[in-house]
Design a protein around this motif. Structure first.
Motif, short mmCIF file in Angstrom:
data_model
loop_
_atom_site.label_atom_id
_atom_site.label_comp_id
_atom_site.label_asym_id
_atom_site.label_seq_id
_atom_site.Cartn_x
_atom_site.Cartn_y
_atom_site.Cartn_z
N THR A 1 0.87 -1.12 -0.08
CA THR A 1 0.17 -0.09 -0.10
C THR A 1 0.91 1.22 -0.07
O THR A 1 2.09 1.21 0.21
N ASN B 1 -7.11 2.70 -5.08
CA ASN B 1 -5.86 2.91 -4.36
C ASN B 1 -4.67 2.28 -4.97
O ASN B 1 -4.75 1.34 -5.78
N GLN C 1 -1.38 0.49 -5.66
CA GLN C 1 -0.75 -0.70 -5.30
C GLN C 1 0.69 -0.60 -5.91
O GLN C 1 0.86 -0.84 -7.21
#
Length: 115
Positions: A3, A37, A39
């Motif tokens: 992340t 999001n 990665q």
């Protein structure tokens, strides 16, 4: 996969800085999850580490971006990128030499009376 917060922690950066690098085009291959999001793969992490190395040794963001753009163009830019790294290496060695000179002066002041 990592992340953005994991990469930030590993590289001692803020997530904000990583987002800035991404928006500036310094991170060309960052994938996104279904929720949007970022990665980071192991390769992406190594790329971030390389960017940090260049930045920490005084290469301006503009020049790093130029390097990344050359990287994106592929193998035909290998020689140009290699020359950029050689030039940057010379600059880093100059910086090290300057720091050693300054350290010698500091050491001298420690062993003698301080001015």
């Amino acid at each position: 996969m990592y992340t953005i917060n994991e990469v930030a922690g590993i590289c001692d950066l803020s997530a904000h800085t990583l987002r800035f690098y991404d928006k500036e085009g310094l991170l060309p291959n960052i994938s996104r999850s279904k929720s949007g999001n970022r990665q980071f793969s192991e390769t992406d992490l190594e790329f971030v580490k390389m960017i940090c190395c260049l930045k920490n040794t005084g290469m301006p963001i503009k020049e790093i971006k130029h390097y990344v753009n050359l990287y994106r163009e592929g193998e035909e830019t290998f020689d140009t990128r290699k020359e950029m790294m050689k030039a940057h290496r010379k600059e880093v060695i100059r910086q090290i030499d300057d720091l050693k000179k300054s350290l010698n002066i500091i050491d001298l002041k420690i062993t003698k009376s301080l001015i």
